[in-house]
Write an enzyme that holds these catalytic residues in place. Structure first.
Site, PDB file in Angstrom:
ATOM      1  N   LYS A  53      -8.030  -7.666   9.665  1.00  0.00           N
ATOM      2  CA  LYS A  53      -9.440  -8.920   9.706  1.00  0.00           C
ATOM      3  C   LYS A  53      -8.558  -9.771  10.027  1.00  0.00           C
ATOM      4  O   LYS A  53      -9.329 -11.032  10.899  1.00  0.00           O
ATOM      5  CB  LYS A  53      -9.026  -8.686   8.110  1.00  0.00           C
ATOM      6  CG  LYS A  53      -9.545  -8.139   7.506  1.00  0.00           C
ATOM      7  CD  LYS A  53      -9.634  -8.090   6.067  1.00  0.00           C
ATOM      8  CE  LYS A  53     -10.078  -6.370   5.071  1.00  0.00           C
ATOM      9  NZ  LYS A  53      -9.911  -6.681   3.794  1.00  0.00           N
ATOM     10  N   GLN A  97      -7.133  -9.789  -0.276  1.00  0.00           N
ATOM     11  CA  GLN A  97      -7.020  -8.142  -0.532  1.00  0.00           C
ATOM     12  C   GLN A  97      -6.492  -7.008  -1.865  1.00  0.00           C
ATOM     13  O   GLN A  97      -5.616  -8.120  -2.570  1.00  0.00           O
ATOM     14  CB  GLN A  97      -5.898  -7.805   0.870  1.00  0.00           C
ATOM     15  CG  GLN A  97      -5.306  -6.463   1.531  1.00  0.00           C
ATOM     16  CD  GLN A  97      -6.763  -6.395   1.590  1.00  0.00           C
ATOM     17  OE1 GLN A  97      -7.464  -6.714   2.755  1.00  0.00           O
ATOM     18  NE2 GLN A  97      -7.231  -4.796   1.678  1.00  0.00           N
ATOM     19  N   ASP A 120     -16.488 -11.421   0.203  1.00  0.00           N
ATOM     20  CA  ASP A 120     -15.891  -9.972   0.057  1.00  0.00           C
ATOM     21  C   ASP A 120     -17.387 -10.003  -0.922  1.00  0.00           C
ATOM     22  O   ASP A 120     -17.696  -8.954  -1.225  1.00  0.00           O
ATOM     23  CB  ASP A 120     -14.996  -9.840  -0.963  1.00  0.00           C
ATOM     24  CG  ASP A 120     -13.622  -9.502   0.534  1.00  0.00           C
ATOM     25  OD1 ASP A 120     -14.602  -8.776   1.555  1.00  0.00           O
ATOM     26  OD2 ASP A 120     -12.875  -9.912   0.153  1.00  0.00           O
TER      27      ASP A 120
END
Ligand code: NAP
Length: 304
Positions: A53, A97, A120
């Site tokens: 990422k 994460q 997210d």
């Protein structure tokens, strides 16, 4: 023959568009959007995901910061780190994460991320806005799926769309997005009765179960569009042989110790589709791309 929805190619072209917008952003504000990635613990797969990422950000001109907390970090330490990033004027998006160590509440951590920096799209405020059809930051995999369908000229209006899986991360937001695209949506899960009957009624089938090759040819209506979100690393030789056979490239790869992935849809079922997303190279590349898009969007919204 079924057409392939090439996620890698689509992701490359979307990333070029985002890179151009990031450039515009830089010209306007004299700074670059910034994503802060937070990792807790030493899970090797998570470390690879975060690295990918961060690299994807760099490739299109988004700045990134990485924070790595040890496996023994407490919940309070993580929440403190998140609060700090929430109030930092240099950070536009926060990526936490998952999974987190068992001692830390995932819900509490995700709820602590400022909705304005929730790239997210998992904060309850952003999920609520999605329900109302006015979200700016939407979960990356579901928005990647919709983007792939749109860019492949798949008309969703009036179509019967069957989503297999109801997770907060994929199935639920995807069902909402498909409804916004005017599809008639059915959501299936582990308690659904006569799954084969329901799934085989779908003009569009989206599999997000995490059960390798579970959906065989009799689950797919001839000519359906199939999006395979499922991604499982195969560990057993018997699984590789069941899914790909022993004269396949995947079998050779497995024998050579290479990683072999399988989607939720059996390869034989792809052949009944008019178009499908392969695994790998389908939905995966679009997920990271949507994270980049959300980071740019969060940066733009914060400057307004
Ligand atoms: P998850 O949280 O484990 O959810 C799985 C869903 O599948 C659940 O709703 C479950 O039903 C349903 N399910 C399980 N077995 C079933 C069965 N036999 N029949 C019908 N439904 C069944 O998983 P997730 O996070 O949504 O991820 C799903 C898959 O997508 C995984 O393989 C994951 O690796 C992959 N994924 C890929 C990407 C990407 O970028 N390519 C991103 C995210 C996820 P219940 O709710 O009843 O338990």
């Amino acid at each position: 023959m079924a057409g392939i929805i090439d996620g890698k190619r689509l992701a490359d072209s979307i990333r070029q568009e985002i890179a151009a917008s990031v450039n515009e952003f830089y010209k306007t504000y004299g700074e670059r959007p910034c994503l802060a990635a937070v990792l807790v613990g030493e899970d090797p797969a998570s470390q690879v995901y975060v690295r990918n990422k961060v690299r994807a950000c760099e490739q299109i001109g988004i700045r990134s910061e990485s924070y790595h907390l040890s496996a023994g970090a407490t919940e309070a330490e993580l929440l403190d780190r998140i609060e700090h990033l929430n109030s930092s004027n240099n950070v536009d998006g926060i990526l936490l994460q998952l999974p987190l160590p068992a001692s830390i509440s995932k819900m509490k951590a995700l709820d602590t991320i400022s909705p304005a920096k929730d790239v997210d799209g998992l904060h309850p405020i952003n999920v609520g806005l999605l329900v109302q059809g006015r979200a700016e930051l939407i979960a990356c995999t579901p928005s990647g799926v919709i983007e792939a369908l749109r860019r492949s000229q798949v008309s969703m209006t009036g179509k019967s769309a069957v989503v297999v899986g109801r997770s907060d991360l994929v199935g639920k937001p995807l069902a909402l997005l498909l409804m916004q695209e005017n599809a008639t949506v059915t959501v299936c899960h582990s308690r659904t009765q006569n799954l084969q009957h329901v799934v085989s009624s779908g003009d569009i089938v989206i599999a997000a179960m995490g059960k390798p090759a579970f959906l065989g040819p009799d689950f797919i209506k001839e000519g359906a569009i199939v999006v395979d979100v499922g991604t499982t690393v195969l560990k057993e030789e018997s699984e590789v042989s069941r899914i790909f056979g022993t004269s396949s490239r995947k079998w050779e790869d497995f024998q050579q110790g290479k990683t072999v992935l399988a989607g939720d849809v059996h390869p034989a079922a792809y052949e009944r589709a008019s178009m499908y997303t392969p695994v790998p190279g389908g939905v995966g590349p679009l997920t990271i791309t949507m994270l980049l898009k959300n980071t740019l969007r969060a940066a733009q919204l914060r400057r307004r």
